[in-house]
Design a protein around this motif. Sequence first.
Motif, PDB file in Angstrom:
ATOM      1  N   UNK A   1      85.877  34.000 -10.743  1.00 21.32           N
ATOM      2  CA  UNK A   1      85.992  32.543 -10.654  1.00 21.32           C
ATOM      3  C   UNK A   1      86.086  32.159  -9.179  1.00 21.32           C
ATOM      4  N   UNK A   2      84.952  32.165  -8.482  1.00 19.26           N
ATOM      5  CA  UNK A   2      84.973  31.947  -7.035  1.00 19.26           C
ATOM      6  C   UNK A   2      85.348  30.507  -6.695  1.00 19.26           C
ATOM      7  N   UNK A   3      84.917  29.553  -7.525  1.00 20.68           N
ATOM      8  CA  UNK A   3      85.222  28.152  -7.264  1.00 20.68           C
ATOM      9  C   UNK A   3      86.735  27.906  -7.362  1.00 20.68           C
ATOM     10  N   UNK A   4      87.344  28.465  -8.404  1.00 23.02           N
ATOM     11  CA  UNK A   4      88.793  28.317  -8.557  1.00 23.02           C
ATOM     12  C   UNK A   4      89.521  28.994  -7.406  1.00 23.02           C
ATOM     13  N   UNK A   5      89.000  30.132  -6.931  1.00 21.49           N
ATOM     14  CA  UNK A   5      89.645  30.833  -5.814  1.00 21.49           C
ATOM     15  C   UNK A   5      89.626  29.969  -4.557  1.00 21.49           C
ATOM     16  N   UNK A   6      88.472  29.349  -4.278  1.00 26.67           N
ATOM     17  CA  UNK A   6      88.374  28.497  -3.090  1.00 26.67           C
ATOM     18  C   UNK A   6      89.322  27.305  -3.213  1.00 26.67           C
ATOM     19  N   UNK A   7      89.384  26.691  -4.417  1.00 25.07           N
ATOM     20  CA  UNK A   7      90.267  25.534  -4.599  1.00 25.07           C
ATOM     21  C   UNK A   7      91.729  25.940  -4.459  1.00 25.07           C
ATOM     22  N   UNK A   8      92.054  27.137  -4.937  1.00 27.76           N
ATOM     23  CA  UNK A   8      93.437  27.611  -4.823  1.00 27.76           C
ATOM     24  C   UNK A   8      93.865  27.670  -3.361  1.00 27.76           C
ATOM     25  N   UNK A   9      92.970  28.203  -2.517  1.00 27.95           N
ATOM     26  CA  UNK A   9      93.316  28.310  -1.092  1.00 27.95           C
ATOM     27  C   UNK A   9      93.365  26.922  -0.455  1.00 27.95           C
ATOM     28  N   UNK A  10      92.340  26.088  -0.744  1.00 26.56           N
ATOM     29  CA  UNK A  10      92.233  24.814  -0.015  1.00 26.56           C
ATOM     30  C   UNK A  10      93.311  23.842  -0.478  1.00 26.56           C
ATOM     31  N   UNK A  11      93.462  23.661  -1.796  1.00 25.07           N
ATOM     32  CA  UNK A  11      94.348  22.609  -2.280  1.00 25.07           C
ATOM     33  C   UNK A  11      95.778  23.111  -2.440  1.00 25.07           C
ATOM     34  N   UNK A  12      95.954  24.255  -3.151  1.00 24.84           N
ATOM     35  CA  UNK A  12      97.328  24.715  -3.373  1.00 24.84           C
ATOM     36  C   UNK A  12      97.967  25.212  -2.080  1.00 24.84           C
ATOM     37  N   UNK A  13      97.382  26.278  -1.517  1.00 24.37           N
ATOM     38  CA  UNK A  13      97.983  26.871  -0.320  1.00 24.37           C
ATOM     39  C   UNK A  13      97.821  25.966   0.888  1.00 24.37           C
ATOM     40  N   UNK A  14      96.822  25.079   0.862  1.00 23.68           N
ATOM     41  CA  UNK A  14      96.633  24.178   1.984  1.00 23.68           C
ATOM     42  C   UNK A  14      97.420  22.899   1.824  1.00 23.68           C
ATOM     43  N   UNK A  15      96.915  21.999   0.972  1.00 23.20           N
ATOM     44  CA  UNK A  15      97.442  20.638   0.938  1.00 23.20           C
ATOM     45  C   UNK A  15      98.851  20.569   0.346  1.00 23.20           C
ATOM     46  N   UNK A  16      99.060  21.163  -0.836  1.00 14.03           N
ATOM     47  CA  UNK A  16     100.342  20.978  -1.520  1.00 14.03           C
ATOM     48  C   UNK A  16     101.470  21.644  -0.745  1.00 14.03           C
ATOM     49  N   UNK A  17     101.194  22.825  -0.176  1.00 12.84           N
ATOM     50  CA  UNK A  17     102.250  23.513   0.568  1.00 12.84           C
ATOM     51  C   UNK A  17     102.587  22.781   1.860  1.00 12.84           C
ATOM     52  N   UNK A  18     101.563  22.162   2.483  1.00 15.40           N
ATOM     53  CA  UNK A  18     101.842  21.369   3.686  1.00 15.40           C
ATOM     54  C   UNK A  18     102.763  20.205   3.339  1.00 15.40           C
ATOM     55  N   UNK A  19     102.544  19.592   2.158  1.00  9.80           N
ATOM     56  CA  UNK A  19     103.417  18.517   1.701  1.00  9.80           C
ATOM     57  C   UNK A  19     104.861  19.011   1.577  1.00  9.80           C
ATOM     58  N   UNK A  20     105.018  20.211   0.992  1.00  9.79           N
ATOM     59  CA  UNK A  20     106.353  20.797   0.860  1.00  9.79           C
ATOM     60  C   UNK A  20     106.998  21.010   2.224  1.00  9.79           C
ATOM     61  N   UNK A  21     106.217  21.578   3.161  1.00 16.68           N
ATOM     62  CA  UNK A  21     106.773  21.858   4.489  1.00 16.68           C
ATOM     63  C   UNK A  21     107.207  20.559   5.156  1.00 16.68           C
ATOM     64  N   UNK A  22     106.371  19.510   5.035  1.00 26.17           N
ATOM     65  CA  UNK A  22     106.720  18.217   5.618  1.00 26.17           C
ATOM     66  C   UNK A  22     108.057  17.729   5.080  1.00 26.17           C
ATOM     67  N   UNK A  23     108.210  17.771   3.753  1.00 26.45           N
ATOM     68  CA  UNK A  23     109.420  17.212   3.163  1.00 26.45           C
ATOM     69  C   UNK A  23     110.638  18.045   3.531  1.00 26.45           C
ATOM     70  N   UNK A  24     110.491  19.384   3.535  1.00 26.60           N
ATOM     71  CA  UNK A  24     111.638  20.215   3.901  1.00 26.60           C
ATOM     72  C   UNK A  24     112.050  19.927   5.340  1.00 26.60           C
ATOM     73  N   UNK A  25     111.074  19.711   6.212  1.00 22.09           N
ATOM     74  CA  UNK A  25     111.403  19.372   7.593  1.00 22.09           C
ATOM     75  C   UNK A  25     112.033  17.980   7.675  1.00 22.09           C
TER      76      UNK A  25
END
Lengths: 184, 103
Positions: free
Chosen positions: A48-72
């Motif tokens: 599932x290459x499409x899901x793999x790319x989305x996992x990196x871009x959206x989950x590990x990228x966007x959502x985690x950045x949101x978490x880091x922002x709020x924790x800071x």
Amino acid sequence: MNTVFYIAAAVALISTMMVITRLNAIHALLYLIVSLLAVAVIFFTLGAVFAAALEVIIYAGAIMVLFVFVVMLLNLGPSATAQESQWLSPRAWIGPAILALVLVGELAFIIARGSLRAPAAGAVEPKQVGVALYGPYLLGVELASLLLLAGMVGAYHLGREWSVEVERQGDKGTRGQGEGQTGK
Amino acid sequence: MMASVPTEYGLLLAGTLFALGLIGVLVRRNIVFILMSLEIMLNATGLAFVTAGARWAQADGQVMYLFILSMAAAEVAVGLALVLKLQRQFKTLDADAASRMHG
């Protein structure tokens, strides 16, 4: 490919266990990012290459950045600097770095074997996903967009109320100005 | 052709990750950690869908994964805004602090 799957699964399990046992939010976030990257590798081995790319871009990228922002954001204060220097101590990076290196090694192994282009057994191409998404699942896509809009409006509403409260507590003396601001 | 990963192991991994996330939700009291554990659980659900989609070589699994992803994004946006409000109102991140509703 099976070996790649097992190693990535082990990395995912170890880092997830570390997430739920850490005491420090930033350390847990580092492990959570590694866990999501490991799941992305697992998606790739499943074809599932499409899901793999989305996992990196959206989950590990966007959502985690949101978490880091709020924790800071939550730790603004006089002790913030000391806390941050304690958070970013080199010792905290060792565990996530080792796990991430394992994943990089797997990536290098896959590229070296030249199996990046060869589809896995049950591979689903991004094209198929797109056709399904805008064919039978069109209503679902519309509902998802509506959900995202609702989430955005909700987050904006909650965040805005918060800033208005800050404003009111901040300048009780200059009430007229505050009223004008909130009335806008 | 490379050997494909057995479906059972993919589902087993998804179940284990889900259980770990559930343990995190139940054990931790810091609301940021609870949100992180929720993310782990949603991610494990997506893994189960993608594994099942790969088993039958159908695109539906990845479509469902996309929907879960968008739901997780919306949930995180609202949840983190609520975390900021909780911190503002109670000066703590303890989820038990907000256990009582006062209308």
